[in-house]
Design an enzyme around this catalytic site. Sequence first.
Site, PDB file in Angstrom:
ATOM      1  N   LYS A  75       0.763  -1.160   0.041  1.00 45.40           N
ATOM      2  CA  LYS A  75       0.119   0.107   0.003  1.00 45.40           C
ATOM      3  C   LYS A  75       0.648   1.281  -0.176  1.00 45.40           C
ATOM      4  O   LYS A  75       0.524   2.189   0.801  1.00 45.40           O
ATOM      5  CB  LYS A  75      -1.035   0.142   1.264  1.00 45.40           C
ATOM      6  CG  LYS A  75      -1.853  -1.236   1.241  1.00 45.40           C
ATOM      7  CD  LYS A  75      -2.691  -1.139   2.246  1.00 45.40           C
ATOM      8  CE  LYS A  75      -3.838  -2.329   2.609  1.00 45.40           C
ATOM      9  NZ  LYS A  75      -4.189  -2.913   1.056  1.00 45.40           N
ATOM     10  N   CYS A  76       1.814   1.016  -0.744  1.00 44.13           N
ATOM     11  CA  CYS A  76       2.793   2.367  -0.779  1.00 44.13           C
ATOM     12  C   CYS A  76       2.836   3.025  -2.115  1.00 44.13           C
ATOM     13  O   CYS A  76       2.467   2.338  -3.292  1.00 44.13           O
ATOM     14  CB  CYS A  76       4.104   1.789  -0.731  1.00 44.13           C
ATOM     15  SG  CYS A  76       5.696   2.755  -0.793  1.00 44.13           S
ATOM     16  N   GLY A  77       3.221   4.126  -2.420  1.00 43.29           N
ATOM     17  CA  GLY A  77       3.347   4.851  -3.724  1.00 43.29           C
ATOM     18  C   GLY A  77       4.312   4.186  -4.556  1.00 43.29           C
ATOM     19  O   GLY A  77       4.452   4.444  -5.874  1.00 43.29           O
ATOM     20  N   THR A 102       4.554   0.913  -4.728  1.00 44.03           N
ATOM     21  CA  THR A 102       4.208  -0.631  -4.846  1.00 44.03           C
ATOM     22  C   THR A 102       4.034  -0.955  -6.300  1.00 44.03           C
ATOM     23  O   THR A 102       4.420  -2.014  -6.729  1.00 44.03           O
ATOM     24  CB  THR A 102       2.683  -0.832  -4.321  1.00 44.03           C
ATOM     25  OG1 THR A 102       2.629  -0.506  -2.971  1.00 44.03           O
ATOM     26  CG2 THR A 102       2.196  -2.242  -4.563  1.00 44.03           C
TER      27      THR A 102
END
Length: 164
Positions: A38-40, A42
Amino acid sequence: MSKVPNFFSLKAMNKSHKEISMADFENKVILVVNVASKCGFTKQYDGLEKLYKDYKDRGFVVLGFPCNQFGGQEPGTEEEIESFCQLNFGVTFPLMAKIDVNGDKEDPVYTFLKAQKAGLLGMTRIKWNFEKFLIGKDGLVHKRYSSIATPESIAVDVENLLKA
């Protein structure tokens, strides 16, 4: 410097919480990445999978170590993480057990990696998700990349280490 002679003398838990020896990857070039769903960053899973597929038959492997230490961006179980990665990015490279990469509960793999190669301005701590360490066939860290380094930008370094 770490007291561990090289990466291949380490052990880690796989996604099923079974201990595996990094010696299983001896004579390979390895890219170790702390990953999060759930990361930029990803979307880098796409590039990591492409890199893995492009070079795996030549002795290259990507090892993904899920980590929830940065903004709670990897909250799921290993099963949920694996399902997410396969469904959204077609990931086939090995995913390991969820770990800490900094602090008191830091995984020994990351203690070794950070001791081998400091980051920007000599910082050893992992700053965010998707930092990468490129390990040669000798079991030593050859390069460390920040989160913003794309897998595509690393391909030339992988190629050079595979030729070495």
